[in-house]
Design a protein around this motif. Sequence first.
Motif, mmCIF file in Angstrom:
data_model
loop_
_atom_site.group_PDB
_atom_site.id
_atom_site.type_symbol
_atom_site.label_atom_id
_atom_site.label_comp_id
_atom_site.label_asym_id
_atom_site.label_seq_id
_atom_site.Cartn_x
_atom_site.Cartn_y
_atom_site.Cartn_z
ATOM 1 N N TYR A 17 14.477 -1.207 -15.077
ATOM 2 C CA TYR A 17 14.831 0.012 -14.875
ATOM 3 C C TYR A 17 14.343 0.817 -13.473
ATOM 4 C CZ TYR A 17 14.445 -0.623 -19.804
ATOM 5 O OH TYR A 17 14.702 -0.945 -21.196
ATOM 6 N N THR A 20 17.198 -0.247 -11.194
ATOM 7 C CA THR A 20 18.267 0.698 -11.573
ATOM 8 C C THR A 20 18.230 2.072 -11.124
ATOM 9 O OG1 THR A 20 18.627 -0.792 -13.149
ATOM 10 C CG2 THR A 20 20.075 1.058 -13.107
ATOM 11 N N LYS A 21 17.293 2.796 -11.260
ATOM 12 C CA LYS A 21 16.945 3.963 -11.043
ATOM 13 C C LYS A 21 16.979 4.370 -9.692
ATOM 14 C CE LYS A 21 13.443 4.396 -13.758
ATOM 15 N NZ LYS A 21 12.146 5.270 -14.432
ATOM 16 N N ILE A 23 19.133 2.837 -7.486
ATOM 17 C CA ILE A 23 20.594 2.818 -6.759
ATOM 18 C C ILE A 23 21.069 4.214 -6.164
ATOM 19 C CG2 ILE A 23 22.838 2.150 -7.289
ATOM 20 C CD1 ILE A 23 21.917 0.554 -9.593
ATOM 21 N N TYR A 31 24.360 -7.091 -11.620
ATOM 22 C CA TYR A 31 23.452 -7.712 -12.475
ATOM 23 C C TYR A 31 22.718 -8.875 -11.691
ATOM 24 C CZ TYR A 31 26.225 -5.538 -15.828
ATOM 25 O OH TYR A 31 27.066 -4.331 -16.557
ATOM 26 N N ILE A 34 20.129 -7.850 -9.134
ATOM 27 C CA ILE A 34 18.848 -6.964 -9.653
ATOM 28 C C ILE A 34 17.983 -8.240 -10.075
ATOM 29 C CG2 ILE A 34 17.994 -5.769 -11.617
ATOM 30 C CD1 ILE A 34 20.656 -4.015 -11.441
ATOM 31 N N LEU A 51 19.543 -3.426 -19.559
ATOM 32 C CA LEU A 51 20.169 -2.201 -19.644
ATOM 33 C C LEU A 51 20.753 -1.754 -20.848
ATOM 34 C CD1 LEU A 51 22.132 -2.836 -16.072
ATOM 35 C CD2 LEU A 51 20.136 -1.297 -16.518
ATOM 36 N N THR A 54 18.568 0.674 -22.356
ATOM 37 C CA THR A 54 18.133 1.792 -21.465
ATOM 38 C C THR A 54 18.697 3.112 -22.395
ATOM 39 O OG1 THR A 54 20.359 1.761 -20.378
ATOM 40 C CG2 THR A 54 18.548 0.749 -19.405
ATOM 41 N N ALA A 63 22.757 3.436 -15.349
ATOM 42 C CA ALA A 63 23.359 1.803 -15.603
ATOM 43 C C ALA A 63 24.669 1.932 -15.453
ATOM 44 C CB ALA A 63 23.333 1.556 -17.091
ATOM 45 N N VAL A 66 25.912 -0.293 -12.280
ATOM 46 C CA VAL A 66 25.464 -1.995 -12.386
ATOM 47 C C VAL A 66 26.710 -2.575 -13.036
ATOM 48 C CG1 VAL A 66 24.013 -3.670 -13.040
ATOM 49 C CG2 VAL A 66 22.826 -1.399 -12.691
#
Length: 116
Positions: A17, A20-21, A23, A31, A34, A51, A54, A63, A66
């Motif tokens: 998370y 991803t946040k 990015i 993927y 990460i 994800l 999420t 997401a 990604v």
Amino acid sequence: MKNLQKLHKENFFERVYTITKKIPHGKVTTYGAIAKSIGSANASRMVGWALNNTSFNETYIPAHRVVNRIGMLTGKHHFRHETLMQELLESEGVKVTNDKIVDFKNLFWDPSKELI
DNA sequence: CGTCTGACGCACG
DNA sequence: GCGTGCGCCAGAC
């Protein structure tokens, strides 16, 4: 210690998370990238799985930024609408053609640069 | 406890 | 250059 292992598992989600946040707007990552940045280079499938959760997370997680290693929007079916992922990307200036990100190589953002 | 599944990635033919 | 198969790790049943 068991608690430590449990903590590690929890961090798996947290890290996915968190990364991803991070990015950047208009950028994308994969993927695998990460997974590698969280120490489990072979856990790319887990990233997608994480994800997917999420959706139940109250925090906004982009997401849609990604994708898989070739820049294809393989996860679009997991959004509320199949076109939502592409729409979100295009709204950020990322062009998508045939479920594939245009100039993916140039838009790729490497999570390992963020020193998690 | 064995088996299946998955928003992936890679080796192999 | 493309299709197929397998490994990966964690969770569901």
